[in-house]
Design a protein around this motif. Structure first.
Motif, short mmCIF file in Angstrom:
data_model
loop_
_atom_site.label_atom_id
_atom_site.label_comp_id
_atom_site.label_asym_id
_atom_site.label_seq_id
_atom_site.Cartn_x
_atom_site.Cartn_y
_atom_site.Cartn_z
N PRO A 36 -41.35 -15.63 -34.91
CA PRO A 36 -41.31 -16.96 -35.54
C PRO A 36 -40.01 -17.27 -36.26
O PRO A 36 -39.56 -18.42 -36.24
CB PRO A 36 -42.49 -16.92 -36.53
N ASP A 37 -39.33 -16.27 -36.85
CA ASP A 37 -38.15 -16.63 -37.62
C ASP A 37 -36.90 -16.85 -36.74
O ASP A 37 -35.80 -17.03 -37.26
CB ASP A 37 -37.88 -15.64 -38.76
N LEU A 38 -37.09 -16.90 -35.41
CA LEU A 38 -35.98 -17.38 -34.57
C LEU A 38 -35.73 -18.86 -34.86
O LEU A 38 -34.66 -19.39 -34.60
CB LEU A 38 -36.32 -17.22 -33.08
N GLU A 39 -36.76 -19.56 -35.34
CA GLU A 39 -36.61 -20.98 -35.71
C GLU A 39 -36.13 -21.08 -37.15
O GLU A 39 -36.65 -20.38 -38.03
CB GLU A 39 -37.93 -21.72 -35.56
N GLN A 40 -35.16 -21.95 -37.38
CA GLN A 40 -34.57 -22.11 -38.72
C GLN A 40 -34.53 -23.60 -39.05
O GLN A 40 -33.50 -24.25 -38.84
CB GLN A 40 -33.14 -21.54 -38.74
#
Ligand code: HEM
Length: 368
Positions: A15-19
């Motif tokens: 999920p933290d590939l999205e910023q």
């Protein structure tokens, strides 16, 4: 930060590939509000609610998506995990949120709705469809929510511009791009988009432009002509004397006697630096990761534009990247804004037209 790649080098989804941008919610509110104002003007003009983008359809087809057998583990993910076949509905369109003459070149869309897909959903919508929305260009000229907001003023003016004005703008853009090329200069991205030639819609290669989750990995999706009959249409100009509905006529003429096949392909992300997820304006280099066939889209000969089909596809159906399995969750700022934009556009036209939106659970819901 933990490394984001796994052997043999495919980026592993997390999920933290999205910023998200700090002020993203406010930008989304502005953009969607402006789109809604434009949509109201168009609905008032036609006395009918249309899509806020890709309003004009040119063909609505029943077909089959055949997942390739023996895919390697990194490609056998999500919908593509096993070699089965799914019924699909395909809607071909052009991008304006109004019914423009087909003499004006405009980006082409291919929206694919895969029916009868099981598995956890990206949103809790209770549906069993997986949509892929593709356009005939690999990147979006305005690839982040911030850049998109800057484009908005231009988009808001579109409904009031005449076809003639649009034709001249595009001719001017084509000349400017040619002059830049002669001078060895790279033209601005917006100019390149306006300068696109007016080619037969069925010979085009279509792209998701933005990234999506691909099971354990991350990918962009594309569809490229496979069968000889559609490959022969690549780059074929729409005739100068063509009428306002030239694209519908070309699609109907083709499918009266021919079937078509497209390769559905996945380009896996192998480097989040050079293949960014948050900026859809950056082309993912094919030398780093090629587009690989994961399924074949088969469209048999049929009548693709009966009145009943047009009404069903234009007024009842909605396509959205968020009609998705969790395994194909849309990723990045452009995809996040689309969650709000598609729902609002669809609600608006269904309300104005007094039509109930319904996700199909069977291909039999598509009228002949
Ligand atoms: C990755 C870039 C994008 C692609 C590939 C794409 C593609 C498409 C396609 C193919 C359609 C037609 C679907 C159909 O046949 O019903 C569509 C519709 C639409 N697009 Fe996009 N689009 C993109 C970005 C955006 C963005 C950034 C916005 C808004 C901020 C947007 C707003 C819409 C809306 C409102 C509709 C109509 C929805 C409805 O009323 O059902 N799109 N898009």
């Amino acid at each position: 930060m933990t490394p984001v790649t796994t052997t043999p080098g495919f980026v592993r989804y997390r999920p933290d590939l999205e910023q998200p941008f700090p002020d993203e919610q406010e930008l989304v509110r502005q953009i969607v509000g402006a789109m809604e104002r434009a949509n109201r003007q168009v609905a008032a003009k036609h006395r009918h609610g249309l899509r806020d983008a890709h309003a004009k359809s040119h063909g609505v087809l029943a077909g089959e998506l055949r997942i390739e057998p023996d895919l390697p583990a990194h490609l056998a993910q999500g919908l593509f995990a096993g070699p089965r076949s799914y019924p699909v509905i395909v809607r071909f369109s052009t991008s304006p949120g109004d019914l423009r003459s087909d003499r004006v070149p405009a980006p082409r869309g291919m929206a694919i709705k895969v029916i009868g897909v099981d598995g956890p959903r990206a949103l809790d919508d209770g549906a069993t469809t997986q949509d892929f929305l593709l356009v005939n260009h690999p990147t979006l000229p305005f690839g982040t929510v911030g850049e998109y907001a800057e484009l908005q003023e231009l988009l808001e003016r579109q409904p009031r511009e005449s076809d003639l004005w649009q034709q001249s703008t595009r001719l001017g853009a084509r000349i400017a791009v040619r002059v830049s090329a002669r001078l060895g200069l790279r033209p601005p991205r917006a100019l390149e988009a306006l300068a696109a030639p007016n080619h037969h819609i069925l010979g085009e290669t279509f792209h998701s432009m933005a990234a999506l989750r691909y099971g354990d990995h991350v990918a962009k999706i594309s569809a490229a002509p496979r069968s000889e009959d559609v490959r022969a249409l690549t780059g074929r100009p729409v005739g100068r004397r063509a009428g306002d509905s030239a694209l519908r006529d070309l699609v109907a003429g083709f499918f009266a006697h021919h079937s078509a096949e497209y390769d559905l392909r996945a380009q896996l992300c192998v480097d989040v630096g050079r293949m960014p997820i948050e900026d859809a304006s950056k082309r993912w280099p094919e030398e780093l990761s090629p587009h690989q066939r994961v399924a074949v889209l088969h469209l048999p000969a049929q009548d693709p534009y009966s009145d009943a089909r047009r009404r069903y596809a234009d007024d009842v159906l909605s396509f959205s990247p968020w009609h998705a399995l969790e395994a194909h969750r849309p990723l990045g700022s452009i995809m996040r804004i689309r969650r709000e934009a598609y729902a609002r556009s669809s609600d608006f036209r269904h309300t104005v037209n007094g039509v109930r939106e319904r996700e199909p659970s069977s291909i039999d819901e598509l009228p002949a």
